[in-house]
Structures are given as C-alpha cells and as structure tokens.
Write a protein that holds these residues in place. Structure first.
Motif, mmCIF file in Angstrom:
data_model
loop_
_atom_site.group_PDB
_atom_site.id
_atom_site.type_symbol
_atom_site.label_atom_id
_atom_site.label_comp_id
_atom_site.label_asym_id
_atom_site.label_seq_id
_atom_site.Cartn_x
_atom_site.Cartn_y
_atom_site.Cartn_z
ATOM 1 N N LYS A 3 0.842 -1.197 0.000
ATOM 2 C CA LYS A 3 0.000 0.000 0.000
ATOM 3 C C LYS A 3 0.879 1.250 0.000
ATOM 4 N N VAL A 4 0.247 2.372 -0.250
ATOM 5 C CA VAL A 4 0.958 3.644 -0.228
ATOM 6 C C VAL A 4 1.634 3.798 1.134
ATOM 7 N N TYR A 125 -1.254 -3.000 -12.902
ATOM 8 C CA TYR A 125 -1.227 -1.862 -11.988
ATOM 9 C C TYR A 125 -0.164 -0.868 -12.418
ATOM 10 N N MET A 127 2.367 2.212 -10.302
ATOM 11 C CA MET A 127 2.710 2.868 -9.045
ATOM 12 C C MET A 127 3.789 3.905 -9.283
ATOM 13 N N VAL A 129 6.982 5.382 -7.241
ATOM 14 C CA VAL A 129 7.850 4.972 -6.146
ATOM 15 C C VAL A 129 8.912 6.051 -5.943
ATOM 16 N N VAL A 134 6.367 3.448 -1.925
ATOM 17 C CA VAL A 134 5.212 3.637 -2.800
ATOM 18 C C VAL A 134 4.471 4.909 -2.412
ATOM 19 N N LEU A 137 -0.481 4.037 -5.799
ATOM 20 C CA LEU A 137 -0.712 2.655 -6.222
ATOM 21 C C LEU A 137 -2.096 2.571 -6.848
ATOM 22 N N ASN A 138 -2.123 2.272 -8.140
ATOM 23 C CA ASN A 138 -3.368 2.135 -8.890
ATOM 24 C C ASN A 138 -3.462 0.716 -9.440
ATOM 25 N N SER A 148 -4.305 2.377 -14.487
ATOM 26 C CA SER A 148 -2.869 2.154 -14.669
ATOM 27 C C SER A 148 -2.343 2.733 -15.988
#
Length: 157
Positions: A3-4, A125, A127, A129, A134, A137-138, A148
């Motif tokens: 997760k974020v 997905y 992301m 970073v 992260v 995050l999709n 995405s």
C-alpha cells in the motif's frame, strides 16, 4: 497487498541488455530515484501491446519532465521475452524488468492465477515509487484498463 507508504521488498530481477544478462535488485532500480512502475499480465498480450505499453512510450518525455528518473515495465515473463517485446515496440525510454518466478509480485501481493493461460501472473497496476517507497498505487479491477494508464499516472504526477 502493498500500500501507499510501504517500502518495496528487496528482490532480484532479470534484465537482458546490450551488455548481456543483468540481475538488478530493488535497491539498484529504486534507491534514490523517482520511478514510475507499471505491470502487465504478460508481454505480447493484446491490451498490454496495443494500449498499456504504447501509452507509456508516447508519454515518456512528459512523464520524465515531471521529475521521474525511470519508467519501468515489469511482468512475470523471462528476460528474453521482455527484451523481445521492448525491441518490437521500439521502447527505448522504458526499462524492462523480468519477474520470471513472480517473487516480486508475490512479495507485494499483486499476483493472479490464470490457470492454463499462463499460471501465476502479475495483476495490471501502476505505481509511483519515491526512493523505494510507494507514493501512488493504482491497481486495475479484473478486465479493466483505466487507472494504470500512462495518462492517469501523468495526471497524478
């Protein structure tokens, strides 16, 4: 599932370059950098080849202009397949990483089982970073292609 705010796990990827087979680690790819990472269920598959990767190729300069150091495409394929796919798409601005055994995707909890189609694959997905952490995050719902996309990630930058 990652997760974020989470730090990416330390794994070793495979990458075929002009210098031969490389084994970059998570730290090699993400430490000290802002990276856009997008994952596809498989190289050469229809949505991945017709829309997902081409969007990132087309918008690579705009994405990098937002302070992104590297754009990474990853899939649960081997490095030879990823290199062939990159070459076939003229994707010089994208770094292609192979997660052949799905160790990265298992560690971040973003795998799906496709049975006879290909076995364990990555979910689709994208992301962002920052220095290994992260910040976006999709993850796409099954059979979707919206969150995405390169356009969506560019708008988030």
């Amino acid at each position: 599932m990652i997760k974020v705010g989470d730090k990416l796990p330390e794994v070793t990827f495979a990458q075929l370059t002009a210098e031969g087979m490389q084994s970059p680690t998570t730290s090699d790819v993400f430490a000290g950098k802002k990276v856009v990472l997008f994952a596809v269920p498989g190289a050469f598959t229809p949505t991945c080849s017709a829309a997902h990767l081409p969007g990132y190729i087309a918008l690579a300069d705009q994405i990098k202009a937002k302070g992104v150091d590297t754009i990474v495409c990853i899939a649960v394929n081997d490095a030879f397949v990823m290199k062939a796919w990159a070459d076939s798409q003229n994707a010089e601005e994208i770094t292609f990483l192979a997660d052949g055994g799905a160790s990265f995707h298992k560690a971040i909890g973003l795998t799906m089982e496709t049975g006879d189609f290909g076995g364990v694959r990555s979910e689709r997905y994208a992301m962002i970073v920052d220095d290994g952490v992260v910040s976006l995050l999709n993850v796409e719902p099954p059979k979707s292609f919206e969150v995405s996309k390169a356009e969506t990630v560019l708008a988030a930058l």
